[in-house]
Design an enzyme around this catalytic site. Structure first.
Site, short mmCIF file in Angstrom:
data_model
loop_
_atom_site.label_atom_id
_atom_site.label_comp_id
_atom_site.label_asym_id
_atom_site.label_seq_id
_atom_site.Cartn_x
_atom_site.Cartn_y
_atom_site.Cartn_z
CB THR A 87 -16.57 -0.19 15.73
OG1 THR A 87 -17.53 0.14 16.60
CG2 THR A 87 -16.97 -1.39 15.09
CE LYS A 162 -21.18 -1.75 17.03
NZ LYS A 162 -20.01 -0.43 17.42
CE LYS A 237 -15.22 1.08 11.32
NZ LYS A 237 -15.15 2.26 12.30
#
Length: 294
Positions: A87, A162, A237
Site C-alpha cells: 500500500t 485501496k 498511514k
C-alpha cells in the site's frame, strides 16, 4: 509458475507460502528475514527475480518500492509481470509501472485488504490497476492468495481504490466508537445498540463484522485486548496516503482529513501505537466533550 517474492514480513511471508504450497516455485528475499522451505531463499532481490514469470513485492512505502524497482527491473525476464501488493502512494505506483512498461514488462499495483489473518488463510481482496494482459497472467495467483481480485483500471487505480476504501473505514470506525461511547453515557446497553444498528441504517462493516465493543457481535480484536488486527499506525498511514492523493487531486475530503488528524493524535500523542485501530473506543470512553486536542 516461477515467482519471485520480495518483502517477507507479516503479510508477505504467508502470501508467499500459500503460493509455494499450491505448487509454484517461489524464490523469496527480505532484508530482515531469510525464508525457509518450501520457499527458496534468494541471496538478493536480483537473485529472487531471475527467470521469474511474476515478481510480487510487499514493501513498507513508496520510496522503498521505487528503490527495489530500480534494482530489479533490469534483472527481470522480458514479458514478466511486476505485481506490487504494497500500500503506497498513487504517484509511486504509477512511476514504477511506467519504468516497468518501458523495460518491456507487465506491471500491476495490487494492494490488499484482509490483514494478516486474510494473508494466512488466503482470503485477501486485491484491488488491481494495470493492463488486461498483466491482470490475466497474475489472476491464478490472486485466486490462491485471496478470495477476490477486482481489476479497477489502469496503473494506479488499485492504490486509489485501496486508499478510498480505507478512508471510509477510518471514518466509519471513529463514528462507530463515538456512538458506543455516547450510548454508554446515555445508559444504553451496548448489545442493544448493536442489535439495532447492525440491522438498521447505521450498519457498516465496522459495526457488523469488526465491532469495537468487547463481547458484542462476532469475535474481533476488541475481544483480545485490542491486539491488532489492523494496527492504528497502519490506519494512520493509509489515511495520510488518502490525504496526499486528495491534495494532489484538489478533492475536498474534510472527514478523511479529520480522521487522519484523530489517528495521528491517537498513535503519536497517546497510547494507540501497537493497538488495533478499533481501540478508538476505549479512547473515547475516557474523554469528555471539549477535551483538549479533540
Amino acid at each position: 509458475m516461477k515467482i519471485g517474492f520480495i518483502g517477507l514480513g507479516n503479510m508477505g511471508l504467508p502470501m508467499a507460502l500459500n503460493l509455494a504450497q499450491a505448487g509454484h516455485e517461489v524464490s523469496g528475499f527480505d532484508v530482515m528475514n531469510r525464508p525457509e522451505p518450501p520457499l527458496r531463499a534468494a541471496d538478493s532481490a536480483a537473485d529472487a527475480v531471475a527467470d521469474a514469470e511474476v515478481v510480487i513485492t510487499m514493501l513498507p512505502n513508496g520510496q522503498i518500492l521505487q528503490d527495489v524497482a530500480a534494482e530489479i527491473i533490469d534483472q527481470m525476464a522480458p514479458g514478466a509481470v511486476l505485481c506490487d501488493c504494497s500500500t503506497v502512494d498513487v504517484e509511486s505506483a504509477r512511476l514504477v509501472a511506467e519504468k516497468a512498461l518501458a523495460a518491456g514488462l507487465g506491471a500491476l499495483d495490487a494492494p490488499v485488504s484482509g490483514g494478516v489473518t486474510g494473508a494466512d488463510k488466503g482470503t485477501l481482496t486485491f484491488m488491481v490497476g494495470g493492463s488486461d494482459d498483466a491482470f490475466a497472467k497474475v489472476q491464478p495467483l490472486f485466486q490462491i492468495m485471496g478470495q477476490k481480485a477486482v481489476h479497477c483500471g489502469d496503473s494506479g487505480t488499485g492504490q486509489a481504490a485501496k486508499i478510498c476504501n480505507n478512508m471510509i473505514l477510518g471514518v466509519t470506525m471513529i463514528a462507530t466508537c463515538e456512538a458506543f461511547a455516547l450510548a454508554d453515557r446515555l445508559g444504553l446497553d451496548r448489545q442493544s445498540l448493536f442489535d439495532v444498528v447492525s440491522t438498521s441504517s447505521g450498519s457498516s462493516w465496522s459495526v457488523n463484522a469488526y465491532c469495537p465493543a468487547p463481547g458484542v457481535g462476532p469475535q474481533s480484536p476488541a475481544d483480545n485486548g485490542y491486539k491488532p488486527g489492523f494496527a492504528s499506525e497502519l490506519m494512520l498511514k493509509d489515511l495520510r496516503l488518502s490525504q496526499m492523493a486528495a491534495e494532489a487531486a484538489e478533492a475536498d475530503t474534510p472527514m478523511g482529513q479529520l480522521a487522519a488528524q484523530l489517528y495521528a493524535q491517537f498513535v503519536e500523542g497517546e497510547d494507540g501505537r501497537g493497538r488495533d485501530f478499533s481501540a478508538m473506543l476505549p479512547r473515547f470512553e475516557q474523554r469528555k466533550r471539549g477535551s483538549a486536542n479533540g
